[in-house]
Every structure is written in C-alpha cells, then in structure tokens.
Design a protein around this motif. Sequence first.
Motif, mmCIF file in Angstrom:
data_model
loop_
_atom_site.group_PDB
_atom_site.id
_atom_site.type_symbol
_atom_site.label_atom_id
_atom_site.label_comp_id
_atom_site.label_asym_id
_atom_site.label_seq_id
_atom_site.Cartn_x
_atom_site.Cartn_y
_atom_site.Cartn_z
ATOM 1 N N GLY A 35 61.408 40.037 38.073
ATOM 2 C CA GLY A 35 60.976 41.030 37.104
ATOM 3 C C GLY A 35 59.654 41.653 37.520
ATOM 4 O O GLY A 35 58.853 42.072 36.681
ATOM 5 N N THR A 36 59.449 41.733 38.827
ATOM 6 C CA THR A 36 58.173 42.208 39.381
ATOM 7 C C THR A 36 58.134 43.734 39.453
ATOM 8 O O THR A 36 58.030 44.338 40.517
ATOM 9 N N HIS A 37 58.213 44.345 38.279
ATOM 10 C CA HIS A 37 58.446 45.791 38.179
ATOM 11 C C HIS A 37 57.200 46.646 38.367
ATOM 12 O O HIS A 37 57.284 47.869 38.319
ATOM 13 N N HIS A 38 56.037 46.022 38.564
ATOM 14 C CA HIS A 38 54.820 46.799 38.825
ATOM 15 C C HIS A 38 54.574 47.001 40.319
ATOM 16 O O HIS A 38 53.583 47.622 40.699
ATOM 17 N N ALA A 39 55.449 46.458 41.159
ATOM 18 C CA ALA A 39 55.313 46.656 42.601
ATOM 19 C C ALA A 39 55.876 48.017 42.983
ATOM 20 O O ALA A 39 57.047 48.312 42.736
ATOM 21 N N TYR A 40 55.040 48.853 43.559
ATOM 22 C CA TYR A 40 55.423 50.185 44.039
ATOM 23 C C TYR A 40 56.006 50.086 45.448
ATOM 24 O O TYR A 40 55.989 49.022 46.062
ATOM 25 N N SER A 41 56.444 51.197 45.940
ATOM 26 C CA SER A 41 56.976 51.209 47.303
ATOM 27 C C SER A 41 55.903 50.838 48.320
ATOM 28 O O SER A 41 56.193 50.216 49.340
ATOM 29 N N ASP A 42 54.643 51.190 48.031
ATOM 30 C CA ASP A 42 53.583 51.006 49.022
ATOM 31 C C ASP A 42 52.412 50.160 48.549
ATOM 32 O O ASP A 42 51.375 50.106 49.208
ATOM 33 N N ARG A 43 52.559 49.476 47.408
ATOM 34 C CA ARG A 43 51.459 48.642 46.923
ATOM 35 C C ARG A 43 51.937 47.714 45.811
ATOM 36 O O ARG A 43 53.008 47.922 45.231
ATOM 37 N N GLY A 44 51.133 46.711 45.534
ATOM 38 C CA GLY A 44 51.421 45.803 44.442
ATOM 39 C C GLY A 44 50.422 45.975 43.318
ATOM 40 O O GLY A 44 49.311 46.476 43.532
ATOM 41 N N GLU A 45 50.826 45.543 42.134
ATOM 42 C CA GLU A 45 49.950 45.602 40.968
ATOM 43 C C GLU A 45 50.336 44.490 40.005
ATOM 44 O O GLU A 45 51.497 44.057 39.974
ATOM 45 N N ALA A 46 49.366 44.039 39.214
ATOM 46 C CA ALA A 46 49.616 43.203 38.038
ATOM 47 C C ALA A 46 50.565 42.031 38.314
ATOM 48 O O ALA A 46 51.615 41.910 37.683
ATOM 49 N N ALA A 87 43.110 46.386 47.067
ATOM 50 C CA ALA A 87 44.550 46.250 46.834
ATOM 51 C C ALA A 87 44.883 44.842 46.339
ATOM 52 O O ALA A 87 45.762 44.674 45.485
ATOM 53 N N ILE A 88 44.182 43.843 46.853
ATOM 54 C CA ILE A 88 44.408 42.469 46.408
ATOM 55 C C ILE A 88 43.963 42.304 44.955
ATOM 56 O O ILE A 88 44.633 41.638 44.158
ATOM 57 N N ARG A 89 42.841 42.925 44.599
ATOM 58 C CA ARG A 89 42.360 42.841 43.215
ATOM 59 C C ARG A 89 43.368 43.445 42.246
ATOM 60 O O ARG A 89 43.553 42.950 41.132
ATOM 61 N N LYS A 90 44.038 44.508 42.645
ATOM 62 C CA LYS A 90 45.050 45.134 41.784
ATOM 63 C C LYS A 90 46.232 44.198 41.554
ATOM 64 O O LYS A 90 46.853 44.214 40.489
ATOM 65 N N ILE A 91 46.553 43.389 42.552
ATOM 66 C CA ILE A 91 47.648 42.429 42.406
ATOM 67 C C ILE A 91 47.254 41.333 41.417
ATOM 68 O O ILE A 91 48.069 40.898 40.596
ATOM 69 N N GLY A 92 46.003 40.863 41.485
ATOM 70 C CA GLY A 92 45.530 39.893 40.501
ATOM 71 C C GLY A 92 45.614 38.448 40.932
ATOM 72 O O GLY A 92 45.127 37.571 40.230
ATOM 73 N N PHE A 93 46.256 38.189 42.064
ATOM 74 C CA PHE A 93 46.336 36.842 42.630
ATOM 75 C C PHE A 93 45.636 36.842 43.981
ATOM 76 O O PHE A 93 45.704 37.842 44.716
ATOM 77 N N PRO A 94 45.009 35.738 44.369
ATOM 78 C CA PRO A 94 44.499 35.622 45.743
ATOM 79 C C PRO A 94 45.676 35.688 46.721
ATOM 80 O O PRO A 94 46.679 35.001 46.529
ATOM 81 N N LEU A 95 45.566 36.518 47.730
ATOM 82 C CA LEU A 95 46.667 36.690 48.676
ATOM 83 C C LEU A 95 46.724 35.497 49.626
ATOM 84 O O LEU A 95 45.707 35.048 50.144
ATOM 85 N N SER A 96 47.938 34.968 49.825
ATOM 86 C CA SER A 96 48.129 33.827 50.717
ATOM 87 C C SER A 96 49.537 33.883 51.292
ATOM 88 O O SER A 96 50.417 34.579 50.766
ATOM 89 N N LYS A 97 49.754 33.121 52.361
ATOM 90 C CA LYS A 97 51.089 33.057 52.949
ATOM 91 C C LYS A 97 52.092 32.481 51.956
ATOM 92 O O LYS A 97 53.238 32.914 51.892
ATOM 93 N N ALA A 98 51.645 31.481 51.177
ATOM 94 C CA ALA A 98 52.536 30.874 50.190
ATOM 95 C C ALA A 98 52.952 31.879 49.128
ATOM 96 O O ALA A 98 54.105 31.898 48.688
ATOM 97 N N LEU A 99 52.016 32.721 48.701
ATOM 98 C CA LEU A 99 52.338 33.720 47.687
ATOM 99 C C LEU A 99 53.327 34.749 48.228
ATOM 100 O O LEU A 99 54.286 35.125 47.540
ATOM 101 N N VAL A 100 53.124 35.199 49.449
ATOM 102 C CA VAL A 100 54.032 36.176 50.054
ATOM 103 C C VAL A 100 55.415 35.563 50.250
ATOM 104 O O VAL A 100 56.440 36.195 49.970
ATOM 105 N N GLU A 101 55.466 34.303 50.727
ATOM 106 C CA GLU A 101 56.764 33.641 50.885
ATOM 107 C C GLU A 101 57.473 33.519 49.546
ATOM 108 O O GLU A 101 58.691 33.713 49.450
ATOM 109 N N ARG A 102 56.717 33.196 48.515
ATOM 110 C CA ARG A 102 57.287 33.090 47.166
ATOM 111 C C ARG A 102 57.970 34.403 46.771
ATOM 112 O O ARG A 102 59.088 34.411 46.276
ATOM 113 N N GLU A 103 57.289 35.512 47.018
ATOM 114 C CA GLU A 103 57.852 36.811 46.645
ATOM 115 C C GLU A 103 59.088 37.147 47.470
ATOM 116 O O GLU A 103 60.045 37.738 46.958
#
Length: 299
Positions: free
Chosen positions: A117-128, A75-91
């Motif tokens: 404009g994060t339109h690739h985020a689904y209800s249950d997952r992130g992408e791109a 799931a993290i690979r589909k997002i394309g960024f390394p997952l971190s607390k800073a990234l989640v806070e940013r979102e």
Amino acid sequence: MFPIAFHPIYKHPLPEGHRFPMLKYELLPQQLLHEGTASTQDFFEPEIADFKDILAVHTQEYLTALLHLTLEPKAIRKIGFPLSKALVERELRIAQGTILGCQKSFEYKVSFNIAGGTHHAYSDRGEAFCLLNDQAIAAQYLVNHKLAKKVLIIDLDVHQGNGTAEIFKNNPNIFTFSTHGKTNYPFKKEQSDLDIEFLDGTTDEQFLNTIASIIPKLIEEQKPDFIFYLAGVDILKTDKLGKLSCTLDGCKKRDEIVFQLCHQYEIPVQVSMGGGYSPEIKTIIEAHANTYRIAKAIF
C-alpha cells in the motif's frame, strides 16, 4: 483460504522512534493465526522483485540510487525512514509479494500483502514511508504480461494515493480512484482519474454511502478485469495521522462493500494494507484483522 504475502524482513528493526509503524507487520500474522482466520499454509514468502518489473513504473536513476544508497539527504528525509540495505530489500520483497499475490488472485479470487500500500512512492522518488509503489508495480505487471486489459485501483486510505496518480496519469489501462481527507497529507494533491475528498470529521454514514454509490458505477463503466484494493485503516477517528471520524465497525463495512462487489462481479482482487496509526496497537490490529475476516466470510 487465500494467499497472504509475508516475509520476516517486513518487520526488520529500525532505530528508536521508527519501530512503532513496523510493529503491526509482526503482530497481524500472529493474530490471524491465533484466531484461525488464516493458517500457516496461507502464507508465502516473496523473493526480491525483478528489476525489470520495478522499472516498468520507476525510473532507472531512482532505483539505482536506492540500490546503492546514494539518495540525497533531502530525498531520504521525505521518505521518513533512515535509508539502509535492509529497508530497500524489504521494499523489493513487498513489491514481489504484491505481484505474486495478484497472480494467485486469479485462482483464489483474493490475495493479501501483510505490508504494501506504498502509494506515496512516485516514479522518481519516495515519500511518507513509501519507497517503491507495490500496487503500481503489480498493476503494470499485469498489463505488460497481458494478464489484464483494464485495472481498477481502489485506494480508500485516508491519504491520497499521490504517487499512484502520478505514475498512471497517462495510462488508459489503469484507472486510479482515491478517497482521502481534503485537508490531510499530501497537501498538494495529484490528480487521480477520480478523487473524492472528505472533510475533517467525516463519519461512517457519509463515507460508506459515498463509496457504496461510486464503486459500482466505476466497475460498470470501466469494466476492470482486476482490482487492487488499498485498505488503509487510518480513516479511524482514533488515528493520529487521519482527520476523519470513522469507527471500527464502519471500517469493517467499508471492506465488506469492496469485497462484496468484487465477488458479485467476479473480479479478482489483491489487497495491500496501507496506513494505520492509532495510538493503541490493538486498535490497528483489530481494524486490519477485520479486513481478512470479511474476505474469509465472502470468498
């Protein structure tokens, strides 16, 4: 002027190889201030969004996994960024920036989020590069708080708003309209309320004629009392991830069409910036800055 959501964490550092996509979030505000399109008073710093507003469109399981950094590696690979607390806070701050922006649009007629404009985020997952769908969250917020009865999402990024389409597939209060490259990502498209696919190499003339014909009809038919505009600049011929052949001038005229219609019909609009991946950062900044310049001229 008009309100612009920006927070320093929007430009947080990423590992080498991931920094270029974030650079525009630092440079765009600087450019707008330097040329006088915006002043420091126009910017506001959003806090973290209320989880209740996030959960109106995203699942509890997915949000919990984000907050606790327990997403599966796939799931993290589909997002394309390394997952971190800073990234989640940013979102979470980006989502709140869009919520606050749309509230401010009722007074100022238009508002912007430097990111979003994060339109690739689904209800249950992130992408791109998309974890939480900021415009979907804000659109549902307006409906839930009875600030709008009918919302129109105009997504003119080169990639289909697949996450947005999935989130609102059974929602009669929110109409999703997406134009995008037919052969571009996502290769398996979702079904928006209206999808327009462009062939590789589509030029300004065809792109502009199409949206100038369709959007007024949508406004007349749907009668929205609020519009969200995703103004991705990856429709440019120079874009590394786009396959269309639009020019900077064509991209600018696209923004003018949308803003003129919002102004004509007196419909408040919130704008999130979406994609832009041209090799030269100056091209990306110029294209995005044009969106603000046009808004300033019209509103």
